[in-house]
Design a protein around this motif. Structure first.
Motif, PDB file in Angstrom:
ATOM      1  N   THR A 147      26.800  44.401  43.298  1.00 42.01           N
ATOM      2  CA  THR A 147      28.051  43.891  43.854  1.00 42.01           C
ATOM      3  C   THR A 147      28.045  42.370  43.893  1.00 42.01           C
ATOM      4  N   CYS A 188      28.811  40.919  40.476  1.00 49.81           N
ATOM      5  CA  CYS A 188      30.241  41.023  40.168  1.00 49.81           C
ATOM      6  C   CYS A 188      31.037  39.957  40.914  1.00 49.81           C
ATOM      7  N   GLU A 189      30.676  39.723  42.184  1.00 50.49           N
ATOM      8  CA  GLU A 189      31.361  38.685  42.938  1.00 50.49           C
ATOM      9  C   GLU A 189      31.070  37.303  42.366  1.00 50.49           C
ATOM     10  N   GLN A 216      26.430  47.836  36.327  1.00 46.10           N
ATOM     11  CA  GLN A 216      26.359  49.098  37.060  1.00 46.10           C
ATOM     12  C   GLN A 216      25.308  50.038  36.490  1.00 46.10           C
ATOM     13  N   ILE A 219      26.426  43.827  52.925  1.00 50.15           N
ATOM     14  CA  ILE A 219      27.651  43.690  52.142  1.00 50.15           C
ATOM     15  C   ILE A 219      28.538  42.581  52.688  1.00 50.15           C
ATOM     16  N   GLY A 259      29.321  53.939  47.707  1.00 47.93           N
ATOM     17  CA  GLY A 259      28.565  52.704  47.723  1.00 47.93           C
ATOM     18  C   GLY A 259      27.411  52.671  48.701  1.00 47.93           C
ATOM     19  N   ASN A 318      37.362  44.421  47.176  1.00 44.56           N
ATOM     20  CA  ASN A 318      36.348  45.365  46.732  1.00 44.56           C
ATOM     21  C   ASN A 318      36.201  45.279  45.230  1.00 44.56           C
ATOM     22  N   GLU A 362      34.877  47.109  43.065  1.00 43.43           N
ATOM     23  CA  GLU A 362      35.055  48.345  42.315  1.00 43.43           C
ATOM     24  C   GLU A 362      36.499  48.805  42.339  1.00 43.43           C
TER      25      GLU A 362
END
Length: 1168
Positions: free
Chosen positions: A311, A314-315, A360, A454, A976, A1023, A1025
């Motif tokens: 995650t 991706c951010e 992923q 998170i 998640g 989010n 995803e």
């Protein structure tokens, strides 16, 4: 015994069976297309067919000879031409224009002058915004410098308008403690403003603070305190330039202050908007970046920690713009790229999507090898044989911890100059010593961050921008340069905008004689709506097929008629520009678009790519001027047809910006008409023909929904729009200053011109005699006249001629253009009742005056489908006219089959240049008129394609938006979340591990931000995803290939074959095809596809090997000798208590309800 006309189970001479779709027979000339030479056997086919066609047989009928079919084709051509000459009125309309020569002037479009003027106007518009930006940035720096930091500042000391306050008061999910905040929030009144498409208050600014930042923190309160002074500067800017739109200050703390005030457009779910992640802020806060992300995937990385890493990556990718370059690799004992990209690639939307999908798939195994990871990263950054940013080189390492400092690697690759910054991220809760990670960052001018859960991902994956901003701040005025962004969607509902950005620096010093502060305060931005730039371009003088476009240094379009992305509106997505004649319902609809994604449509994707356009694009990016005439392919507005056309391209740079402007004109667009209706009596006379009372005798008039006057109320209903127009014209004159005199005069002139066509041609003709439903004329002036009046009830074409596919195609094509009704395979068949289904046939009206050629109008007829299908049978038969009895063939006589008598054995069709069925001699196919012919007869359409009657063109639409597929809910675990196994429970070490502690934090965070646990894919904008994202639609069109002559061939598919003949009809866009009807199921073949389909687009891994030409920004601030790198991150390990962890885990496992929790507040980690 003779060979019968059709055999099954026997072999025939002819070409071998052809598989779908290759190999194709015959050459494929045309732009961008090529193919193998035509086999000798295929060239001899007509000779081989002669004995088969001419042989006497037991059957009384034989397949018609080639000369017979050519005779039928001539009869069809003559019938079409005759009807168009009588009813179309092309010649008569030419004469009418010439007779009214005193009512208009012929003006010339001079491309070079036009493009220079428009570029100058755009430059002036943007320069006014630049001056406002500079005033704001200077004021902000002075205000902050004069501000005294207050450690004991209280919430009740600050008064401001919280843009989210109204939404939070109405939201039952907002905690009571949040509503009971001590901050004094203003209550404002708002007025509707059409310029902002919103309700605004010009007396105040509004403040937006991200959901995950505590409003009452000392940092935020001090930020609110000093930025309040910006309100007066915002107001003064608007006084000096009333056309200014949003003026925004995005602070490095996350606070956004914007003017004028308006309530925040919060999504229905959790609002995770953060200005620091907006494309304009990212572009303004730092120079371009070359980034390598390396991820530790050793066996020590637990399931949850690996999830956090995925995650986080991706951010991190979302903080990059199209000016940046990136690669992502995983490492344990050795390093390898996570995707097919083997080197740095541009951080555009499509490449980042590849990375996100690849990340992923990472699996944890092996042992940690920092050396392998860093050596791979340094090798990537040292590769000079590829296109890259060549600025701000950095390595971002995500790991759960380790002891190795890999000093030897840094000594080899990075010291002593330290040209590569190293940022380290400790992910998950663990009891490892983080000192080595801190040392790596501090020794290489980077920063150390911790991501324990998170909730820490978003803020810690974006704060590296503060470090990159240091050289900019230290460079001072040299770095204060305005940059203009790509096109993106405004978060406050303004639509598509570009933003001018200017960094704001901290000018304070820690004390007398201390070093200069090196922190960036934020970014100042001013929006310019794309529509405001479009208004500076010529609207209607360029004609239906002329246009202006602009691109930036990446080759992305700023302006282009094909720039029409799907953007968010209440209730779903819709195009920014109307999707004329297309199939918007086939595109996915979303409730909310992803604000993060900029609109990055490349010029070569906005148009059909070819070598000439690549050359033009490169020249424009380089800031050159130029002119070039080319032959190219263009796609019709309804995206069903391809035309090969001539276009003139002229381009110049827009000074003081990163943009270049281009003008495209067809040869017939050089001249245009400008009405000169000085006679007011004539104005009134022509205007009366717009009144509905005249429609019964003069035909129905549709007027183009243009902006004729400022006070004219727009309407999607043309009848209502005409009513509004007439009511306004009763109050003002065509020469009024509030009206566009050019548009009004041309509209009224064309009203009179088309009425004279009714008077001279249409009114005295009996349309039923020739089975016509209607006749029509459309003009550049915006008039579409349909005769008789009742035919307007079934008129489905756009009232704006420039947005009508038939109009634009008729201008580009000589002769008669047939357009069958559009049918989708998913829709019900055409309704044939009451003869209401018609086929449009149109042609352009061209004439010359004094050597200047114009095409100011298109005329045509609407054929009655059923009646013309019967007429088609007669014209393609042995009868000379419809009243003649059908010829009977006796047992002893020899006859050729025809399309009327032998329609049970012979298929006769007319297909247009896009491959769509126009007419058929098969009654059961009448309701399939307008469908792609492969859906009617796949075997025959494939044969036509393989014999070069059609050429295929495939392209991709990158402007669609798709919702993610919802994940299956087969498991009981929340999305998640790491689920421990039985072995984990039995292992005492696991209970004290990072996994157990992090799992508890995950659950605790979920109690507050419950969206993390729900399977709703659109729960939150933040989010990674769940974000809606751009998707790709593959489009396939067919157009006429190289074959122009009459042609016979055999379709051979094993034990079943078919004879067919095909011939182009002169002066039309039709192909006449006669074929044996299929007898055996073995003749069924694969089907050619034409319908738009979802696609992954071209192979991205291959595209990056041949990247398109681009230029990055000409400035780079990535080094300053005075930079203080001592602030490089702080962290401490947190060894959790065994007893506490065991108790908490047992509590969770036993399912005991948790007690009340205090709201989690993510403190702003701004280091002031």
């Amino acid at each position: 015994m003779a060979v019968p006309a059709r055999t099954c189970g026997s072999s025939r001479p002819g070409p071998a069976r052809t598989a779908l779709p290759w190999p194709r027979r015959g050459p494929r000339p045309g732009p961008g297309a090529s193919g193998p030479p035509r086999p000798l056997l295929l060239l001899l086919q007509p000779l081989l067919l002669l004995p088969l066609l001419a042989a006497p047989g037991a059957s009384a009928y034989s397949f018609p000879q080639q000369h017979t079919m050519q005779h039928w084709a001539r009869r069809l051509e003559q019938e079409i031409d005759g009807v168009m000459r009588i009813f179309g009125g092309v010649q008569q309309l030419r004469e009418i224009y010439k007779d009214n020569r005193n009512l208009f002037e012929v003006q010339e479009n001079e491309p070079q002058k036009l493009v220079e003027k428009v570029a100058g106007d755009i430059e002036s518009l943007l320069d006014r915004k630049v001056q406002a930006l500079k005033r704001l940035a200077d004021a902000a720096e002075n205000f902050q410098k004069a501000h005294r930091w207050q450690d004991n500042i209280k919430e009740e000391d600050i008064v401001y308008y919280d843009a989210k306050a109204d939404a939070e008061l109405d939201d039952p999910e907002i905690e009571d403690v949040e509503r009971g905040s001590k901050v004094s929030t203003l209550r404002l009144d708002f007025v509707e403003d059409s310029n902002f498409k919103n309700k605004v208050n010009y007396s105040y600014t509004a403040v937006q603070i991200p959901t995950d930042i505590y409003k009452g923190s000392t940092v935020i309160l001090n930020e609110l305190n000093w930025t309040e002074a910006l309100e007066n500067v915002f107001t003064e800017n608007r006084r000096q330039d009333p056309t200014l739109l949003w003026q925004v200050f995005g602070s490095a703390t996350g606070v956004t202050r914007y003017y004028p005030a308006t309530p925040w457009r919060a999504p229905k779910k959790i609002d995770l908007y953060d200005v620091r992640r907006r494309p304009w802020y990212i572009q303004g806060a730092s120079s371009p970046k070359d980034m390598v992300i390396i991820v530790d995937v050793s066996g020590s990385v637990s399931g949850l920690t690996l999830k956090l890493m995925k995650t986080s990556v991706c951010e991190m990718l979302d903080t990059l713009s199209d000016d940046d370059y990136v690669n992502v690799a995983s490492f344990n004992e050795k390093a390898q790229p996570v995707s097919c990209f083997t080197h740095l690639v541009q951080a555009n939307v499509r490449n980042k999507k590849v990375f996100k999908e690849a990340v992923q798939g990472m699996v944890a195994k092996g042992t940690t090898g920092y050396k392998a990871g860093f050596e791979y990263a340094f090798d990537q950054l040292q590769n000079s044989n590829i296109t890259r940013a060549n600025c701000n080189k950095m390595i971002m390492m995500f790991t759960d911890g380790g002891e190795d400092r890999v000093q030897d690697v840094f000594e080899k690759y990075n010291w002593p100059n330290r040209t590569v910054r190293v940022f380290t991220f400790s992910v998950g809760q663990h009891n490892y010593d983080v000192t080595p990670l801190q040392w790596m960052a501090c020794a290489n001018k980077g920063y150390y961050f911790e991501i324990p859960s998170i909730g820490a991902i978003r803020i810690n994956t974006q704060e590296y921008l503060d470090v990159l901003g240091r050289p900019m701040v230290l460079a001072g005025k040299e770095a204060k340069q305005v940059q203009w962004t790509n096109v993106y969607e405004d978060a406050l509902g303004l639509g598509l905008v570009v933003t001018g950005t200017l960094p704001v620096f901290n000018l304070t010093q820690d004390g007398p004689g201390e070093k200069k502060n090196q922190l960036i305060l934020g970014v100042m931005g001013i929006d310019v709506a794309l529509n405001d730039i479009k208004r500076l371009t010529p609207n209607y003088t360029l004609g239906a097929n002329g246009y202006v476009f602009a691109i930036d240094l990446n080759g992305y379009v700023l302006l282009h008629p094909n720039l029409k992305p799907q953007v968010s509106h209440e209730g779903g997505l819709e195009g920014v520009y109307p999707m004329v004649g297309g199939t918007p319902d086939s595109l996915p609809r979303l409730s909310q678009s992803n604000f993060r994604e900029p609109v990055t449509l490349d010029f070569l994707d906005a148009e059909l790519e070819d070598e000439n356009k690549e050359e033009i694009r490169r020249s424009m990016i380089d800031g050159n001027r130029g002119h070039k005439q080319i032959r190219t392919l263009v796609k019709s507005l309804d995206e069903r047809y391809i035309d090969e056309v001539t276009r003139n391209y002229t381009w110049v740079p827009i000074r003081n910006t990163n943009y270049s402007l281009g003008l495209v004109l067809p040869p017939y667009g050089t001249f245009y008409l400008q009405a000169n209706l000085s006679d007011q009596i004539l104005q009134v006379k022509y205007f009366e023909f717009l009144l509905p009372s005249s429609f019964e005798s003069e035909g129905h008039v549709f007027i183009a929904p243009r902006e004729y006057c400022k006070d004219l109320n727009a309407s999607d209903n043309n009848t209502e729009f005409l009513k509004n127009f007439i009511e306004l014209m009763e109050k003002v004159t065509p020469d009024s200053k509030q009206c566009n005199n050019f548009l009004l005069h041309n509209l009224i002139l064309d009203t009179g011109i088309t009425q004279q066509l009714v008077e001279r041609v249409w009114r005295d003709q009996d349309l039923n005699t020739y089975s016509l439903l209607a006749v029509f004329a459309a003009t550049d002036g915006g008039i579409t006249r349909v005769f008789p009046n009742k035919a307007a009830e079934d008129w489905t074409e756009s009232p704006e001629p420039f947005s009508a596919s038939f109009y634009r195609r008729s201008l580009d094509n000589r002769g008669y253009v047939f357009k069958p009704p559009h049918q989708d395979t998913l829709l019900r068949p055409l309704e044939l009742e009451n003869n209401t289904v018609g086929i449009l046939v149109s042609t352009a009206v061209e004439f010359s005056l004094g050597g200047r050629t114009l095409r100011p109008a298109v005329v045509g007829v609407k054929l009655d489908l059923e009646a013309w299908a019967e007429k088609f049978k007669v014209l393609a038969s042995n009868r000379t006219h419809q009243d003649q009895p059908q010829k009977q063939c006796g047992p002893s006589s020899h006859c050729e089959m025809d399309c009327e008598v032998n329609n049970e054995d012979l298929l006769c069709v007319l297909i247009d240049d896009g491959g769509f069925l126009v007419l058929s001699n098969q009654n059961h196919q009448w309701d399939q008129v307008g469908r792609f012919f492969s859906e009617v007869d796949a075997n025959l359409m494939l044969a036509l394609y393989n014999n070069s009657f059609y050429t295929r063109k495939e392209s991709y639409d990158y402007q669609a938006a798709c919702a993610p597929q919802p994940p299956g809910n087969l498991g009981a675990a929340p999305r998640g979340v790491f689920v421990p196994t039985i072995a984990d429970f039995l292992n005492l070490a696991w209970w004290t591990s990072a996994a157990a502690w992090s799992l508890f934090q995950q659950l605790l965070y979920g109690l507050i931000y419950h969206s993390w646990f729900q399977a709703d894919p659109a729960e939150a904008e933040g989010n990674p995803e769940a974000r809606e994202s751009s998707c790709v639609m593959k489009q396939t069109q067919y157009y006429f290939g190289s074959v122009n002559a009459s042609y016979n061939a055999i379709i051979d598919c094993g034990n079943c074959s078919r004879l067919f003949h095909a011939q182009r009809l002169t002066n039309t866009n039709l192909l006449f095809v006669v074929a044996e009807k299929p007898l055996c199921s073995q003749c069924e073949a694969g089907r050619l596809l034409q319908k738009e389909t979802h696609s992954d687009g071209p192979e991205q891994c291959e595209l990056v090997q041949r990247p398109r030409y681009r230029r990055g920004p000409h400035i780079c601030f990535d080094y300053n000798a005075t930079e203080d790198t001592s602030d490089c991150g702080r962290g401490a390990s947190f060894p959790p208590s065994l007893s506490i962890l065991v108790s908490l885990q047992l509590l969770l496992l036993l399912g005991l309800p948790p007690g009340p929790q205090a709201p989690v507040r993510a403190q702003a980690s701004r280091r002031l």
